[in-house]
Enzyme design. Structure first.
Site, mmCIF file in Angstrom:
data_model
loop_
_atom_site.group_PDB
_atom_site.id
_atom_site.type_symbol
_atom_site.label_atom_id
_atom_site.label_comp_id
_atom_site.label_asym_id
_atom_site.label_seq_id
_atom_site.Cartn_x
_atom_site.Cartn_y
_atom_site.Cartn_z
ATOM 1 N N SER A 1 7.020 15.327 -16.473
ATOM 2 C CA SER A 1 5.605 15.130 -16.185
ATOM 3 C C SER A 1 5.183 16.024 -15.030
ATOM 4 O O SER A 1 6.041 16.587 -14.315
ATOM 5 C CB SER A 1 5.357 13.663 -15.805
ATOM 6 O OG SER A 1 4.072 13.452 -15.263
ATOM 7 N N TYR B 1 6.865 5.675 -11.571
ATOM 8 C CA TYR B 1 6.704 6.722 -12.579
ATOM 9 C C TYR B 1 7.277 8.042 -12.083
ATOM 10 O O TYR B 1 8.005 8.732 -12.820
ATOM 11 C CB TYR B 1 5.217 6.879 -12.916
ATOM 12 C CG TYR B 1 4.956 7.758 -14.124
ATOM 13 C CD1 TYR B 1 5.203 7.295 -15.406
ATOM 14 C CD2 TYR B 1 4.462 9.055 -13.971
ATOM 15 C CE1 TYR B 1 4.964 8.087 -16.517
ATOM 16 C CE2 TYR B 1 4.220 9.856 -15.078
ATOM 17 C CZ TYR B 1 4.464 9.370 -16.344
ATOM 18 O OH TYR B 1 4.235 10.164 -17.436
#
Length: 269
Positions: A141, A154
């Site tokens: 990401s 995350y």
């Protein structure tokens, strides 16, 4: 990497980047094993690919389920006879600061975003090694490049995917298996809308955070799928998806410690 007549296994293939990437690979003649926790989502992806002429199979899979992951290679072999490309795309999001997020929610996210990648890699690496040319593609990401406040869980999972991928690439150097790590920026998927919120969080605050997050998700998934597919074809070790991810990656290189002083206005907690 020649994708025509290749067999790719894609997790999270029922929507978003997974579905878009499946369509990009199918246009290149790549056969597909479509895995998703929602079987109906993967089945819809397969339906959309009917006109491409590639062979598809649908597999209901929770990447956090050890036994299910362990059984998937045999299921793929039964349908396709081989597998030369594994794309670990499945992932979830969890908002909140470290003190807001419970231990069980933190573990839930890591079980999917990181341990799922490791389990799938362990399960399929023997199959990948049987090919003269094969590739493992792990989707990290933008938050595997920088770590905004409010994204401890995350970011931890996506930095772990990045580190795992880079170390594994070095270990597999000289073999037939290459490793690509993908860092998408703001791709217009449902990940923000489906993100889990901390227990007891204020509903208004959650709605505001999701609204802010969705405003940053601008790139069509189809565009992201094409960028990733081209990166696979070119055997790229790292694929940056989007101008936002590219900008942030350069900022992190230039200001590895102090980048947050410039970014925090764009990523309010």
């Amino acid at each position: 990497m020649k994708l025509s007549d290749q067999v790719a296994v894609i997790t999270g293939a029922g929507s978003g980047i997974g579905r878009a990437l499946a369509m990009s690979l199918a246009r290149r003649g790549c056969h597909l094993a479509l895995a998703d926790i929602r079987r109906d989502g993967a089945a819809e992806t397969a339906r959309l690919l009917q006109q491409t002429g590639v062979r598809t199979s649908v597999h209901e899979l929770d990447v956090a389920d050890r036994e299910a992951v362990h059984a998937l290679p045999d299921a793929v072999l039964a349908e396709h006879g081989r597998a030369g490309l594994l794309i670990n795309n499945a992932g979830v999001a969890l908002g909140g600061t470290f003190e807001q997020v419970s231990e069980s929610d933190f573990d839930w996210l890591m079980a999917i975003n990181f341990h799922g990648v490791v389990r799938m890699t362990r399960a399929f690496l023997p199959l990948l090694r049987q090919n003269d040319e094969a590739r493992l593609v792990n989707v990290s990401s933008l938050y595997g490049l920088v770590a905004p406040a409010g994204q401890t869980a995350y970011a931890a999972s996506k930095f772990a995917v990045r580190g795992f991928s880079n170390a594994l690439r070095h270990e597999l150097e000289g073999s037939s298996v290459g490793v690509t790590v993908v860092h998408p920026g703001g791709v217009a998927t449902s990940i923000a809308a489906n993100a889990r919120a901390p227990a007891g969080a204020n509903a208004t605050e959650i709605a505001l955070r999701r609204e802010r997050a969705n405003k940053m998700l601008r790139m069509p998934p189809e565009r992201a799928g094409e960028i990733i597919a081209r990166g696979i074809e070119r055997n790229k070790a790292r694929v940056i998806v989007g101008a936002d991810a590219s900008f942030v990656s350069w900022m992190e290189r230039l200001m590895p410690v102090s980048y947050w002083s410039l970014l925090k206005k764009a990523y309010p907690t």
